[in-house]
Each structure stands twice: as structure tokens, then as C-alpha cells.
Scaffold this motif. Structure first.
Motif, PDB file in Angstrom:
ATOM      1  N   VAL A  80      11.147   6.287   7.872  1.00 32.17           N
ATOM      2  CA  VAL A  80      10.132   7.230   7.381  1.00 32.17           C
ATOM      3  C   VAL A  80       9.146   6.529   6.457  1.00 32.17           C
ATOM      4  O   VAL A  80       7.921   6.694   6.571  1.00 32.17           O
ATOM      5  CB  VAL A  80      10.810   8.416   6.663  1.00 32.17           C
ATOM      6  N   LEU A  81       9.659   5.728   5.522  1.00 35.95           N
ATOM      7  CA  LEU A  81       8.785   5.038   4.566  1.00 35.95           C
ATOM      8  C   LEU A  81       7.911   4.003   5.270  1.00 35.95           C
ATOM      9  O   LEU A  81       6.722   3.852   4.939  1.00 35.95           O
ATOM     10  CB  LEU A  81       9.633   4.366   3.485  1.00 35.95           C
ATOM     11  N   ALA A  82       8.485   3.272   6.236  1.00 37.56           N
ATOM     12  CA  ALA A  82       7.711   2.262   6.964  1.00 37.56           C
ATOM     13  C   ALA A  82       6.587   2.917   7.758  1.00 37.56           C
ATOM     14  O   ALA A  82       5.440   2.423   7.785  1.00 37.56           O
ATOM     15  CB  ALA A  82       8.627   1.461   7.882  1.00 37.56           C
ATOM     16  N   LYS A  83       6.864   4.029   8.419  1.00 34.03           N
ATOM     17  CA  LYS A  83       5.846   4.729   9.201  1.00 34.03           C
ATOM     18  C   LYS A  83       4.740   5.279   8.297  1.00 34.03           C
ATOM     19  O   LYS A  83       3.546   5.220   8.633  1.00 34.03           O
ATOM     20  CB  LYS A  83       6.499   5.865   9.983  1.00 34.03           C
ATOM     21  N   LYS A  84       5.138   5.793   7.142  1.00 34.32           N
ATOM     22  CA  LYS A  84       4.166   6.367   6.223  1.00 34.32           C
ATOM     23  C   LYS A  84       3.186   5.312   5.719  1.00 34.32           C
ATOM     24  O   LYS A  84       1.986   5.590   5.551  1.00 34.32           O
ATOM     25  CB  LYS A  84       4.904   7.004   5.044  1.00 34.32           C
ATOM     26  N   GLN A  85       3.668   4.090   5.468  1.00 32.03           N
ATOM     27  CA  GLN A  85       2.798   3.039   4.929  1.00 32.03           C
ATOM     28  C   GLN A  85       2.210   2.135   6.005  1.00 32.03           C
ATOM     29  O   GLN A  85       1.452   1.220   5.680  1.00 32.03           O
ATOM     30  CB  GLN A  85       3.609   2.167   3.937  1.00 32.03           C
ATOM     31  N   GLY A  86       2.532   2.362   7.264  1.00 31.86           N
ATOM     32  CA  GLY A  86       1.978   1.549   8.344  1.00 31.86           C
ATOM     33  C   GLY A  86       2.564   0.156   8.391  1.00 31.86           C
ATOM     34  O   GLY A  86       1.859  -0.817   8.699  1.00 31.86           O
ATOM     35  N   VAL A  87       3.853   0.047   8.081  1.00 35.15           N
ATOM     36  CA  VAL A  87       4.547  -1.243   8.072  1.00 35.15           C
ATOM     37  C   VAL A  87       5.535  -1.276   9.233  1.00 35.15           C
ATOM     38  O   VAL A  87       6.155  -0.261   9.558  1.00 35.15           O
ATOM     39  CB  VAL A  87       5.289  -1.445   6.730  1.00 35.15           C
ATOM     40  N   LYS A  88       5.681  -2.448   9.850  1.00 29.72           N
ATOM     41  CA  LYS A  88       6.596  -2.582  10.966  1.00 29.72           C
ATOM     42  C   LYS A  88       7.903  -3.225  10.495  1.00 29.72           C
ATOM     43  O   LYS A  88       7.892  -4.327   9.950  1.00 29.72           O
ATOM     44  CB  LYS A  88       5.969  -3.431  12.078  1.00 29.72           C
ATOM     45  N   LEU A  89       9.002  -2.521  10.747  1.00 31.58           N
ATOM     46  CA  LEU A  89      10.330  -3.089  10.483  1.00 31.58           C
ATOM     47  C   LEU A  89      10.781  -3.865  11.709  1.00 31.58           C
ATOM     48  O   LEU A  89      10.874  -3.318  12.797  1.00 31.58           O
ATOM     49  CB  LEU A  89      11.336  -1.973  10.179  1.00 31.58           C
ATOM     50  N   ASN A  90      11.080  -5.152  11.528  1.00 34.38           N
ATOM     51  CA  ASN A  90      11.529  -5.987  12.631  1.00 34.38           C
ATOM     52  C   ASN A  90      13.056  -6.089  12.596  1.00 34.38           C
ATOM     53  O   ASN A  90      13.729  -5.100  12.385  1.00 34.38           O
ATOM     54  CB  ASN A  90      10.860  -7.357  12.545  1.00 34.38           C
ATOM     55  N   GLN A  91      13.562  -7.270  12.800  1.00 31.77           N
ATOM     56  CA  GLN A  91      15.012  -7.452  12.821  1.00 31.77           C
ATOM     57  C   GLN A  91      15.613  -7.151  11.441  1.00 31.77           C
ATOM     58  O   GLN A  91      15.060  -7.511  10.409  1.00 31.77           O
ATOM     59  CB  GLN A  91      15.356  -8.890  13.225  1.00 31.77           C
TER      60      GLN A  91
END
Length: 227
Positions: A112-123
Motif C-alpha cells: 500500500v505504501l509503495a503504491k501510494k508513493q509510486g515506488v517499486k518493490l523488487n526482490q
């Protein structure tokens, strides 16, 4: 007394007079010695009394200091039972409000936090270990190691949102892994803690996905069992 007068005195009287004077001198001398001895003893008695008085004052002062020190030392212990009960209540409230009961909650919050800030979570990888086992406050430490990418500002906002999030996240390390075409790569190490489920949470825990790895493309490492 003239020579004539002395010659007129009977010999026995002269001897008696001399003997008497000799005795008087001895008496006077004895009295003088006794007076000196008494004076010496009085002086020593005075010194001894003064020393004893000083020692008594010192002893009383030391006892007074010891009592005051004991009173100061006991103040933090006053009402300790009530303080422990309150601390336990506060800890339980913190557990319920800030700590997840399953790692799937953690993965979902990160997404949720990554999507809100436009950040991509990788491995990502995580491992768990028990904390305070056997006590009323037993927890499971969940250690996470993620690589993520994005623009610099969104990445900083993501890290800031982790620190401010209602779910408890403790960031232990941030390192730069690369930069290409304006996209920055970071490696983020963080920790949170899982509490035991309460009431209906136990059933809910069994319904959620058994592993959060698929949600972020990560893996479980370090011998920790995912929840």
C-alpha cells in the motif's frame, strides 16, 4: 635565730625541729606531686571527653546521611506494583495498535505504501526469530531486506511514510544500489514485530495466505517460518 640562741636550745628540740621541717617538706612535695598528677589526669579526661563527643557527632551525622540516602533510593520503588501494572497495560495497548499478528499484514502494508508513493518493490527476503520467549510479552521479530527502485523524491517519501506508519517499522539500514536514467535503486533493511493473535484474529490468520513472498516476489530466509 642567732648562734647564741641556737646554742641555748636543747639538742633534742633542735633535732625535733629539723625532723618536723623535713616531714613538712615531704608532705608539701607529695601534695604538689598529687596536684600535678590530678591536673594531668583532668587534662586527659578533657581531651578524651572532647574526642568522644566528636566521634558521637560524626557517628550521628553518618547515620543521618545513610538514612537520607536510603529514603532517596526507595522513592523510585514506591508504588512499583501499580507502575508495573500500568506498564503492562500500556505495552498491551501498543501491541494491539501498532504490531501485526501475521506477516501477510506487513507485506500488504508495504504494498500500500509503495503504491501510494509510486515506488517499486523488487526482490525481498525476510526471516523471523522469537523474542522474549516464555514471557507474557513474547513476540516474533520479523527482519526484512528489500530492494526497491524509483525516483529519488518518491523513495524518500516512502521511507518517511514507513517511519510514520501506524504499523511499527524500524529501519536499520539504507544503501544505494545504483542509478540509471533517473531511477534510483535502494536496498532497505527494516524490522517489525509480530504479536500473538487475539480472539477472532487466530481464525483470520489461518485464512490468509500462508506466505507473503508471492505478493512481493520475495523469499523467506534465515530459517524463519513465514506466517
Amino acid at each position: 635565730m642567732t648562734v647564741m640562741t641556737r646554742n641555748m636550745l636543747p639538742p633534742n628540740l633542735t633535732e625535733r625541729t629539723r625532723a618536723l621541717l623535713t616531714r613538712l617538706n615531704i608532705y608539701y612535695a607529695g601534695i604538689a606531686v598529687l596536684a600535678l598528677v590530678n591536673l594531668y589526669l583532668l587534662i586527659h579526661i578533657g581531651f578524651a571527653w572532647q574526642a568522644a563527643t566528636g566521634q558521637n557527632d560524626t557517628a550521628v551525622e553518618q547515620q543521618t546521611i545513610a538514612m537520607k540516602t536510603a529514603e532517596i533510593a526507595k522513592k523510585p520503588l514506591e508504588g512499583l506494583d501499580a507502575k508495573l501494572a500500568q506498564a503492562t497495560t500500556d505495552a498491551n495497548a501498543f501491541y494491539r495498535q501498532r504490531l501485526p499478528f501475521a506477516d501477510s499484514e506487513v507485506v500488504g502494508e508495504l504494498g500500500v505504501l509503495a503504491k501510494k508513493q509510486g515506488v517499486k518493490l523488487n526482490q525481498g527476503a525476510y526471516s523471523s526469530a522469537p523474542v522474549m520467549t516464555g514471557s507474557a510479552g513474547a513476540l516474533t521479530e520479523l527482519r526484512m531486506d528489500y530492494s526497491l527502485s524509483g525516483d529519488y523524491r518518491p523513495l524518500m517519501l516512502f521511507i518517511n511514510s514507513l517511519e510514520r506508519d501506524k504499523m511499527f517499522f524500524l529501519i536499520r539500514g539504507v544503501s544505494l544500489t545504483g542509478e540509471q536514467s533517473g531511477t534510483v535503486g535502494l536496498r532497505l533493511k527494516m524490522v517489525t514485530y509480530l504479536r500473538p493473535p487475539v480472539g477472532a484474529e487466530d481464525a483470520e490468520k489461518n485464512v490468509v495466505a500462508p506466505s507473503g513472498d508471492a505478493a512481493v516476489g520475495g523469499s523467506s530466509t534465515g530459517g524463519g517460518a513465514s506466517r
